[in-house]
Design a protein around this motif. Sequence first.
Motif, short mmCIF file in Angstrom:
data_model
loop_
_atom_site.label_atom_id
_atom_site.label_comp_id
_atom_site.label_asym_id
_atom_site.label_seq_id
_atom_site.Cartn_x
_atom_site.Cartn_y
_atom_site.Cartn_z
N MET A 1 0.83 -1.18 0.00
CA MET A 1 0.00 0.00 0.00
C MET A 1 0.87 1.24 0.00
SD MET A 1 -3.24 -0.08 2.54
CE MET A 1 -3.57 -1.80 2.66
N GLY A 2 0.68 2.11 -0.91
CA GLY A 2 1.51 3.30 -0.96
C GLY A 2 1.15 4.28 0.12
N GLU A 3 2.11 5.02 0.62
CA GLU A 3 1.86 5.99 1.66
C GLU A 3 1.39 7.29 1.03
OE1 GLU A 3 5.22 6.38 4.19
OE2 GLU A 3 5.34 4.24 4.55
N ASN A 4 0.47 7.97 1.70
CA ASN A 4 -0.03 9.25 1.18
C ASN A 4 -0.44 10.14 2.33
OD1 ASN A 4 -2.93 8.71 1.85
ND2 ASN A 4 -2.59 7.03 0.41
N ASN A 5 -0.56 11.43 2.06
CA ASN A 5 -0.87 12.38 3.11
C ASN A 5 -2.31 12.28 3.59
OD1 ASN A 5 1.70 13.46 3.14
ND2 ASN A 5 1.28 14.85 1.44
N SER A 6 -3.18 11.71 2.74
CA SER A 6 -4.59 11.63 3.12
C SER A 6 -4.80 10.65 4.27
CB SER A 6 -5.44 11.19 1.92
OG SER A 6 -5.07 9.88 1.53
N GLY A 7 -3.79 9.84 4.60
CA GLY A 7 -3.92 8.87 5.68
C GLY A 7 -3.87 9.49 7.05
N GLY A 8 -3.60 10.82 7.16
CA GLY A 8 -3.55 11.48 8.45
C GLY A 8 -2.51 10.84 9.35
N ASN A 9 -2.92 10.54 10.61
CA ASN A 9 -1.98 9.95 11.56
C ASN A 9 -1.59 8.52 11.22
OD1 ASN A 9 -1.41 12.05 13.34
ND2 ASN A 9 -3.36 11.81 14.39
N LEU A 10 -2.26 7.91 10.27
CA LEU A 10 -1.90 6.56 9.84
C LEU A 10 -1.10 6.57 8.53
CD1 LEU A 10 -5.19 4.63 10.66
CD2 LEU A 10 -3.01 4.41 11.82
N ASP A 73 0.61 18.53 18.35
CA ASP A 73 -0.13 19.12 17.24
C ASP A 73 -0.87 18.07 16.42
OD1 ASP A 73 0.75 21.57 18.02
OD2 ASP A 73 2.40 21.68 16.57
N GLY A 74 -0.29 16.86 16.36
CA GLY A 74 -0.89 15.81 15.53
C GLY A 74 -1.97 15.00 16.24
N GLY A 75 -2.13 15.17 17.56
CA GLY A 75 -3.13 14.40 18.31
C GLY A 75 -2.54 13.80 19.57
N TRP A 76 -3.11 12.70 20.03
CA TRP A 76 -2.62 12.05 21.24
C TRP A 76 -1.27 11.38 20.98
CZ3 TRP A 76 -8.02 9.52 21.77
CH2 TRP A 76 -8.86 10.37 22.49
N GLN A 116 -12.19 8.52 17.31
CA GLN A 116 -11.09 9.39 17.76
C GLN A 116 -9.80 8.60 17.90
OE1 GLN A 116 -12.65 11.49 21.35
NE2 GLN A 116 -11.46 13.17 20.54
N PHE A 117 -9.91 7.42 18.49
CA PHE A 117 -8.73 6.58 18.70
C PHE A 117 -8.06 6.24 17.38
CE2 PHE A 117 -7.59 4.19 22.70
CZ PHE A 117 -7.91 5.23 23.53
N VAL A 118 -8.86 5.91 16.40
CA VAL A 118 -8.31 5.51 15.10
C VAL A 118 -7.64 6.69 14.40
CG1 VAL A 118 -8.93 4.73 12.78
CG2 VAL A 118 -9.86 3.55 14.77
N SER A 119 -8.25 7.87 14.49
CA SER A 119 -7.74 8.99 13.69
C SER A 119 -6.84 9.96 14.44
CB SER A 119 -8.93 9.78 13.11
OG SER A 119 -9.74 10.30 14.15
N ASP A 120 -6.91 9.99 15.79
CA ASP A 120 -6.25 11.07 16.53
C ASP A 120 -5.01 10.68 17.32
OD1 ASP A 120 -8.27 12.58 15.54
OD2 ASP A 120 -9.29 12.95 17.43
N VAL A 121 -4.48 9.47 17.09
CA VAL A 121 -3.23 9.09 17.76
C VAL A 121 -2.06 9.33 16.80
CG1 VAL A 121 -1.93 7.24 18.87
CG2 VAL A 121 -4.42 7.34 19.14
N ALA A 122 -1.07 10.09 17.26
CA ALA A 122 0.07 10.46 16.42
C ALA A 122 1.12 9.34 16.45
CB ALA A 122 0.67 11.78 16.90
#
Length: 269
Positions: A1-10, A73-76, A116-122
């Motif tokens: 899977m290619g990495e991209n900026n749309s993945g946010g913290n993932l 800044d990126g989350g938890w 939140q857990f899925v998207s907000d952990v840095a």
Amino acid sequence: MGENNSGGNLAQVRHVVLVLSGKGGVGKSTLTTELALALRHAGKKVGILDVDLCGPSIPRMLSVGRPDVHQCDGGWVPVYTDSSKSLALMSIGFMLENPDDAVVWRGPKKNALIGQFVSDVAWGELDVLLVDTPPGTSDEHLSVVENLRKHRLDGAVLVTTPQAVSTGDVRREITFCKKVGVPILGIVENMSGFVCPHCSECSNIFSKGGGEELAKITGSPFLGCVPLDPLLSSSLEGGGDFMKMFPESAAFSAITNICHTLLDTLGAA
């Protein structure tokens, strides 16, 4: 899977793997922890996302207690188990005021926290993120899958014990995965035999082969069997160092083989 900026913290997490069980008491959280330690032993950077609302036990296994969770800044910011930051953990248990509290929340509140857990952990850069889910197939599982699918989700590892009642529950878990389109990376038969702490002989207390048979019947990959190790269990119960004890345990070689098979499947070896 290619990495991209749309993945946010993932975005910098290369692989995401769910760990599922059809019922409680099959050692899913223990297996998640063992798998994470084996991946770390193999030189991988690993994260554990513990969303087991029924009993978030991984912080105790990794001896991290109840740390204050900080935000950047990126989350938890996840909690690291060592100075090399090769194993990161974020647990629902960190959010509870009292570790003995039951999570008596209605669906929407649970689902919002999972989102939140899925998207907000840095997480930063990880090779593998393991997601420890509650037992069974519930609204929380749908929430985890839907939120992870926005980013990336490689598939699921299913944990069972050898008995027919447990493999029957996992059969339902397989149906769940197929319905929601989650690839099954493999089945693990946990508590497969008991290793005597005195003579190291392995005896089949329950039965044996149920997980492997289920894998054949359902056309799922079989990752391997993991024995019960009383020395590892007693170390954990006594507040011992699970991370230090694990490489000495009877389960280590079995988990290491499962780890390498999983890495090959993910293309991350």
